[in-house]
Design a protein around this motif. Structure first.
Motif, PDB file in Angstrom:
ATOM      1  N   LEU A  77      -4.901   7.981  -3.297  1.00 34.11           N
ATOM      2  CA  LEU A  77      -3.811   8.194  -2.346  1.00 34.11           C
ATOM      3  C   LEU A  77      -4.294   8.021  -0.907  1.00 34.11           C
ATOM      4  O   LEU A  77      -3.634   7.367  -0.094  1.00 34.11           O
ATOM      5  CB  LEU A  77      -3.215   9.590  -2.548  1.00 34.11           C
ATOM      6  N   THR A  78      -5.442   8.597  -0.585  1.00 32.33           N
ATOM      7  CA  THR A  78      -5.985   8.424   0.772  1.00 32.33           C
ATOM      8  C   THR A  78      -6.357   6.966   1.025  1.00 32.33           C
ATOM      9  O   THR A  78      -6.214   6.466   2.146  1.00 32.33           O
ATOM     10  CB  THR A  78      -7.216   9.321   1.006  1.00 32.33           C
ATOM     11  N   ALA A 138       1.977   5.566 -13.549  1.00 34.86           N
ATOM     12  CA  ALA A 138       1.753   5.950 -12.160  1.00 34.86           C
ATOM     13  C   ALA A 138       0.293   6.255 -11.889  1.00 34.86           C
ATOM     14  O   ALA A 138      -0.416   6.816 -12.712  1.00 34.86           O
ATOM     15  CB  ALA A 138       2.602   7.178 -11.819  1.00 34.86           C
ATOM     16  N   GLY A 139      -0.131   5.850 -10.691  1.00 37.21           N
ATOM     17  CA  GLY A 139      -1.391   6.292 -10.120  1.00 37.21           C
ATOM     18  C   GLY A 139      -2.607   6.053 -10.972  1.00 37.21           C
ATOM     19  O   GLY A 139      -2.831   4.979 -11.528  1.00 37.21           O
ATOM     20  N   ALA A 140      -3.419   7.102 -11.073  1.00 42.08           N
ATOM     21  CA  ALA A 140      -4.728   6.995 -11.683  1.00 42.08           C
ATOM     22  C   ALA A 140      -4.685   6.709 -13.167  1.00 42.08           C
ATOM     23  O   ALA A 140      -5.705   6.385 -13.762  1.00 42.08           O
ATOM     24  CB  ALA A 140      -5.518   8.281 -11.432  1.00 42.08           C
ATOM     25  N   GLU A 157       0.821  -1.211   0.000  1.00 40.15           N
ATOM     26  CA  GLU A 157       0.000   0.000   0.000  1.00 40.15           C
ATOM     27  C   GLU A 157       0.859   1.268   0.000  1.00 40.15           C
ATOM     28  O   GLU A 157       0.521   2.248  -0.669  1.00 40.15           O
ATOM     29  CB  GLU A 157      -0.941  -0.004   1.208  1.00 40.15           C
ATOM     30  N   VAL A 158       1.967   1.241   0.721  1.00 41.09           N
ATOM     31  CA  VAL A 158       2.841   2.423   0.752  1.00 41.09           C
ATOM     32  C   VAL A 158       3.525   2.616  -0.597  1.00 41.09           C
ATOM     33  O   VAL A 158       3.655   3.746  -1.084  1.00 41.09           O
ATOM     34  CB  VAL A 158       3.874   2.309   1.884  1.00 41.09           C
ATOM     35  N   SER A 159       3.969   1.522  -1.224  1.00 43.08           N
ATOM     36  CA  SER A 159       4.569   1.649  -2.554  1.00 43.08           C
ATOM     37  C   SER A 159       3.529   2.114  -3.566  1.00 43.08           C
ATOM     38  O   SER A 159       3.841   2.877  -4.493  1.00 43.08           O
ATOM     39  CB  SER A 159       5.185   0.320  -3.002  1.00 43.08           C
ATOM     40  N   ALA A 160       2.266   1.684  -3.371  1.00 45.33           N
ATOM     41  CA  ALA A 160       1.192   2.174  -4.233  1.00 45.33           C
ATOM     42  C   ALA A 160       0.990   3.671  -4.032  1.00 45.33           C
ATOM     43  O   ALA A 160       0.765   4.416  -4.993  1.00 45.33           O
ATOM     44  CB  ALA A 160      -0.101   1.424  -3.941  1.00 45.33           C
ATOM     45  N   ALA A 161       1.077   4.117  -2.776  1.00 43.24           N
ATOM     46  CA  ALA A 161       0.941   5.552  -2.508  1.00 43.24           C
ATOM     47  C   ALA A 161       2.037   6.344  -3.215  1.00 43.24           C
ATOM     48  O   ALA A 161       1.787   7.420  -3.781  1.00 43.24           O
ATOM     49  CB  ALA A 161       0.983   5.803  -1.005  1.00 43.24           C
TER      50      ALA A 161
END
Length: 474
Positions: free
Chosen positions: A308-309, A280-282, A104-108
């Protein structure tokens, strides 16, 4: 030594059940599953896994309301199966929760890099920021963790409801300049994608790949039972929370999966390129791709902020549950007694610190790329999650027979599942299902040459868990 305190209120427990473990699996991981299997595969696959998870949770609810203990799952395995089983599931579940913090932190860190300005900053800075935040939320008092999860879950639930409404508007042609979509993408390119093979075999393998992915999306749902040891009036609040897992599965995830299929084709070029490039991300979210297709500005960045949240919230939840599993192991003398020490606020601080320290492995993202590390950790945690669920089912089967042997009427249980009145039916069905998924979890590593890295991450949990106890009779 010390004791944990019952500082989680009813609203904390209810929101932990509804949204506390909705993380990157729902927002990001589902994109890969959708591209692999297609809309019908994710709808059926997530529904089947969801029903099995619900069967497991109902069985767990009976045990955790009868005996509400902190870190209850290894204690149930110790009491109702044998100490070796409790040792195995306890350390396996602690390891699973600890590694999921890394996921989860690496995903953040991946999500933050969606914004162009953040790409020039070393990911280590974002990793450190998230790790310090979740430590702060867990180290002082359980009520702080509960309030944080209440806020995080509220944001996620409101976002999900908003996106489901937006999906309906886009699908019906409510966006100016956009035509009605209907079920066009179910016809072209079709409801199911092929994976590895062609024809019916390829469609089945695509569907099975979705089933494996779905396990990660549901991971952590058992946190509700873990919280029983610190909940106010657990015999009243935990049954309500467990039953609401059904609504999370039925409403949120099923509607979530069905809406994705009408908004985006599974062969969308942007989705495939984002997955291939580990964007990355979305950028990997089918929702963001659908919103970009509809020409709606700004909203992708808002969704990225929510993702992110969600990643931060899930990391927070797994730190909490992992520390309580370690505390539970210490209570049954399967971990050093130092982990029984609690602060005046009732926080097992050594358990929190050790579990949190495993999250430091996330700094591997700095050299290997946060997206790749997220994929590694996702594979590692999925098998551990399935082992934990299978052991919960085995513990319930033995718990059911223990009640019968002691002459305890099921009507006396604080939470009673009528389907289990004549036999531990739900425990048998869900347990067998999880074992089958574990066995075929890494079927694709044998295709096109042996993928040893994939084999290790998919199956390393089998010898780790198996080494702790011999096969147990049911």
């Amino acid at each position: 030594m010390g004791y944990v305190t019952r500082g989680l209120k009813s609203r904390h427990i209810q929101f932990i059940a509804l949204g506390g473990t909705i993380g990157t699996g729902l927002f990001l991981g589902i994109g890969r599953a959708f591209a692999t299997g297609g809309p019908l595969s994710i709808l059926i696959g997530y529904s089947i896994v969801g029903l099995m998870v619900f069967a497991m949770m109902m069985s767990l609810g009976e045990m955790s309301t009868w005996l509400p203990l902190p870190g209850a799952i290894p204690q149930f395995a110790t009491r109702y199966v044998e100490p070796a089983a409790g040792f195995a599931v306890g350390w396996n579940t602690w390891y699973s929760n600890s590694i999921t913090i890394c996921a989860e932190v690496s995903a953040a860190a991946t999500v933050i890099q969606y914004w162009q300005g953040a790409r020039h900053i070393n990911p280590a800075a974002w990793i450190a920021l998230v790790l310090v935040l979740i430590l702060f939320l867990n180290i002082f008092a359980v009520s702080i963790y509960g309030e944080a999860e209440f806020i995080f879950a509220s944001i996620k639930i409101l976002t999900i409801l908003g996106l489901l409404l937006l999906a309906l508007i886009i699908d019906l042609g409510g966006v100016p300049g956009q035509k009605r979509l209907g079920f066009h993408y179910w016809k072209h390119p079709g409801p199911m994608n092929t994976y590895i093979a062609t024809g019916a075999t390829g469609r089945f393998l695509g569907f099975w790949a979705v089933m494996v992915n779905a396990a990660f999306a549901y991971g952590g749902v058992e946190t509700v039972a873990v919280a029983a040891g610190e909940a106010e009036n657990p015999r009243h609040n935990i049954p309500k929370a467990v039953r609401r897992v059904f609504w999370r599965i039925l409403f949120f995830l099923r509607h979530w999966c069905s809406r994705i299929g009408v908004l985006v084709p599974y062969n969308d070029a942007n989705l495939l390129s984002a997955i291939k490039a580990s964007a990355a991300g979305a950028a990997r979210s089918p929702w963001v791709i659908a919103i970009n297709r509809a020409g709606i500005p700004v909203l992708p960045s808002i969704i990225n902020a929510v993702i992110l949240t969600s990643a931060t919230s899930s990391g927070n939840a797994f730190l909490y549950s992992g520390s309580r599993f370690l505390f539970g192991l210490a209570q049954v003398k399967q971990a050093p007694r130092i982990f029984l020490k609690c602060s005046k606020a009732g926080v097992p601080y050594w358990c929190v610190l050790l579990t949190w320290s495993i999250g430091l492995l996330t700094f591997m993202s700095v050299s290997s790329g946060s997206s790749q590390v997220f994929a590694w950790f996702q594979n590692l945690t999925t098998i551990s999650i399935l082992f934990t669920w299978a052991m919960i089912c085995l513990s319930y089967v033995r718990f059911w027979h223990a009640l019968k042997a002691q002459g305890i009427a099921r009507a006396d249980l604080p939470m009673r599942v009528r389907l289990n009145d004549n036999s531990p039916l739900l425990g048998y069905v869900a347990g067998i299902f999880f074992v089958v998924v574990i066995f075929f979890n890494g079927f694709d590593v044998f295709h096109g040459g042996f993928d040893y890295q994939g084999f290790i991450t998919d199956y390393i949990g089998v010898p780790i868990c198996k080494s702790h106890f011999a096969p147990l009779p049911i």
